[in-house]
Enzyme design. Sequence first.
Site, PDB file in Angstrom:
ATOM      1  N   CYS A 287       0.815  -1.233   0.000  1.00 48.52           N
ATOM      2  CA  CYS A 287       0.000   0.000   0.000  1.00 48.52           C
ATOM      3  C   CYS A 287       0.831   1.258   0.000  1.00 48.52           C
ATOM      4  O   CYS A 287       0.769   2.062  -0.924  1.00 48.52           O
ATOM      5  CB  CYS A 287      -0.881   0.023   1.244  1.00 48.52           C
TER       6      CYS A 287
HETATM    7  N1  SAJ Z   1       7.038   2.338   8.449  1.00 44.48           N
HETATM    8  C1  SAJ Z   1       8.106   3.126   8.897  1.00 44.48           C
HETATM    9  N2  SAJ Z   1       7.901   4.000   9.921  1.00 44.48           N
HETATM   10  C2  SAJ Z   1       6.675   4.128  10.522  1.00 44.48           C
HETATM   11  C3  SAJ Z   1       5.609   3.314  10.051  1.00 44.48           C
HETATM   12  C4  SAJ Z   1       5.807   2.431   9.022  1.00 44.48           C
HETATM   13  O1  SAJ Z   1       9.214   3.026   8.368  1.00 44.48           O
HETATM   14  O2  SAJ Z   1       6.557   4.927  11.452  1.00 44.48           O
HETATM   15  C5  SAJ Z   1       7.236   1.430   7.325  1.00 44.48           C
HETATM   16  C6  SAJ Z   1       6.970  -0.015   7.672  1.00 44.48           C
HETATM   17  O3  SAJ Z   1       8.165  -0.625   8.131  1.00 44.48           O
HETATM   18  C7  SAJ Z   1       6.538  -0.599   6.331  1.00 44.48           C
HETATM   19  C8  SAJ Z   1       5.843   0.567   5.645  1.00 44.48           C
HETATM   20  O4  SAJ Z   1       6.276   1.750   6.322  1.00 44.48           O
HETATM   21  O5  SAJ Z   1       7.661  -0.969   5.566  1.00 44.48           O
HETATM   22  C9  SAJ Z   1       4.314   0.458   5.693  1.00 44.48           C
HETATM   23  O6  SAJ Z   1       3.984   0.316   7.041  1.00 44.48           O
HETATM   24  P1  SAJ Z   1       2.445   0.125   7.503  1.00 44.48           P
HETATM   25  O7  SAJ Z   1       2.445  -0.053   8.981  1.00 44.48           O
HETATM   26  O8  SAJ Z   1       1.598   1.184   6.931  1.00 44.48           O
HETATM   27  O9  SAJ Z   1       2.156  -1.294   6.887  1.00 44.48           O
HETATM   28  P2  SAJ Z   1       1.040  -1.822   5.873  1.00 44.48           P
HETATM   29  O10 SAJ Z   1       1.255  -1.177   4.559  1.00 44.48           O
HETATM   30  O11 SAJ Z   1       1.020  -3.302   5.939  1.00 44.48           O
HETATM   31  O12 SAJ Z   1      -0.363  -1.427   6.534  1.00 44.48           O
HETATM   32  C10 SAJ Z   1      -0.962  -0.370   6.059  1.00 44.48           C
HETATM   33  C11 SAJ Z   1      -1.891   0.126   7.162  1.00 44.48           C
HETATM   34  N3  SAJ Z   1      -1.094   0.424   8.365  1.00 44.48           N
HETATM   35  C12 SAJ Z   1      -1.433   1.241   9.330  1.00 44.48           C
HETATM   36  O13 SAJ Z   1      -2.346   2.034   9.221  1.00 44.48           O
HETATM   37  C13 SAJ Z   1      -0.682   1.122  10.619  1.00 44.48           C
HETATM   38  C14 SAJ Z   1      -2.532   1.262   6.539  1.00 44.48           C
HETATM   39  O14 SAJ Z   1      -1.535   2.168   6.115  1.00 44.48           O
HETATM   40  C15 SAJ Z   1      -3.445   0.747   5.454  1.00 44.48           C
HETATM   41  O15 SAJ Z   1      -4.714   0.597   6.049  1.00 44.48           O
HETATM   42  C16 SAJ Z   1      -3.072  -0.619   4.934  1.00 44.48           C
HETATM   43  O16 SAJ Z   1      -1.683  -0.744   4.874  1.00 44.48           O
HETATM   44  C17 SAJ Z   1      -3.665  -0.773   3.551  1.00 44.48           C
HETATM   45  O17 SAJ Z   1      -3.987  -1.901   3.213  1.00 44.48           O
HETATM   46  O18 SAJ Z   1      -3.802   0.219   2.850  1.00 44.48           O
END
Ligand code: SAJ
Length: 454
Positions: A287
């Site tokens: 995403c």
């Molecule tokens: N990440 C960071 N720093 C942060 C948060 C995340 O480096 O502070 C990185 C993570 O390691 C990862 C990427 O960003 O590589 C994405 O992280 P994520 O927690 O958003 O993971 P996803 O993509 O599996 O989950 C997201 C959902 N996460 C949260 O809301 C916490 C959200 O963004 C969406 O609802 C979902 O994907 C989707 O399906 O769209």
Amino acid sequence: MHLKTRKKEAIKIRTSIYNILKKIQNYEAKIGIIGLGYVGLPFSIEIAKAGYEVFGLDIDQFKIIRLLASDSYIGDVNWSDLDKVIKNGKFNPTSDFSIIKELDAVIICVPTPLTKSREPDMSYIISTVEQIKKYMHKGLLIILESTTYPGTTEELIENELAKMEYRVGEDYFLCFSPERIDPGNKQYNIKNIPKVIGGTTSKCTELGAALYNNVIDKLVTVSSPKVAEMSKLLENTFRSINIAFINEMAMLCDRLGIDIWETIEAASSKPFGYMRFTPGPGIGGHCIPIDPMYLSWKAKDSNFNSRFIELAQEVNKNMPSYVLNKVGEALNNVNKIISSSKILILGMVYKPDVDDLRESPSLEIYELLQKNGALVQFNDPYAKKIIDQEGNHILSIDLNYNDLMRYDCILLLTNHESYNYNEIVKNANLIIDTRNAFKGINSSKIIKIGAPLL
Ligand code: SAJ
């Protein structure tokens, strides 16, 4: 059309809507889910558990065979939930799309990836709509869930069905409702995450909401599919930009000789007006790296240059190079160089405790280290193997803490819960930590990104 005929037509439509609403409210409606991936499969199970008869449609026969054998290929879908709805006949996986003829609703959960030129790839939605058109019938409720740019529901579904003289809000009903699944999240699941839904007409919204209210705890209805489409991109672009910002602050703090992790702790003590994000080796998943590109593409298509989105993508894409430099610096500090070092990567998947390699920055860092001459191995309990850029299958090595001293450095990219961080520190020569995974363990062996070399 004569007034009398118009009146008769209006009564017919109202009756049809009433009948569909009753079928939905009484759990008699037959529901189809198209696309049985990380969104479609858990959603199918949830709708079946609510009491509906669900037909799971997918072009991948292998998925259908596995599901019929109650074999889940999605980490968040446990075997017993799947087995129950298969055995009680509530969930019927099939690759026979003609079943759409008998369905009252179809929910589209197909992928919306990027093309090689980093533009929206709408091919899955387009081919799915072609299938629906083949078996289209009056009264059908269609809900698009795939994350996409504002306008897609209208352009690729409503306009297509209008060519077959189907009138939206009268002959059939159309909504957009974005998925918000957070893989591996133990607190939030499909049922308790509030869900946004927007219909093309108020009747469309009413019917879509009637179905989802029987499955999801909290629904947020909006005035149109476009608002619903945009809300999803706003959420995920917000996340991408804030992650890029904290990544940039990490690199600045490194330069200033300040520990970003301690700084974030301090800033996070503010009870309002601040939201905690943490630096990392880059962003992965299906995403965050992708959705903002749908928004920036739509912006460009409307002659609007969204600088924030492009800049965030650039900063996040640059993190693997920053990590490579940090590894080089840390090795130089102990009179070693990357090209003659043996390096063990811990964590290949894109986030902790989730078996998903998609867009993982660890894959790029692995390649960068190899290209710089290092001998690289990896361990990841959630990824038994990776396929490198040359197409070689590289296996995850078993993690034996006593063997860690054989490596010049350990590079922690994904902070799985199952790692024993004290054992790693005890046995490693040097550790580069990209997640502050060793928080609370003081050792000169540990070099963190976003902080000066000790
Ligand atoms: N990440 C960071 N720093 C942060 C948060 C995340 O480096 O502070 C990185 C993570 O390691 C990862 C990427 O960003 O590589 C994405 O992280 P994520 O927690 O958003 O993971 P996803 O993509 O599996 O989950 C997201 C959902 N996460 C949260 O809301 C916490 C959200 O963004 C969406 O609802 C979902 O994907 C989707 O399906 O769209």
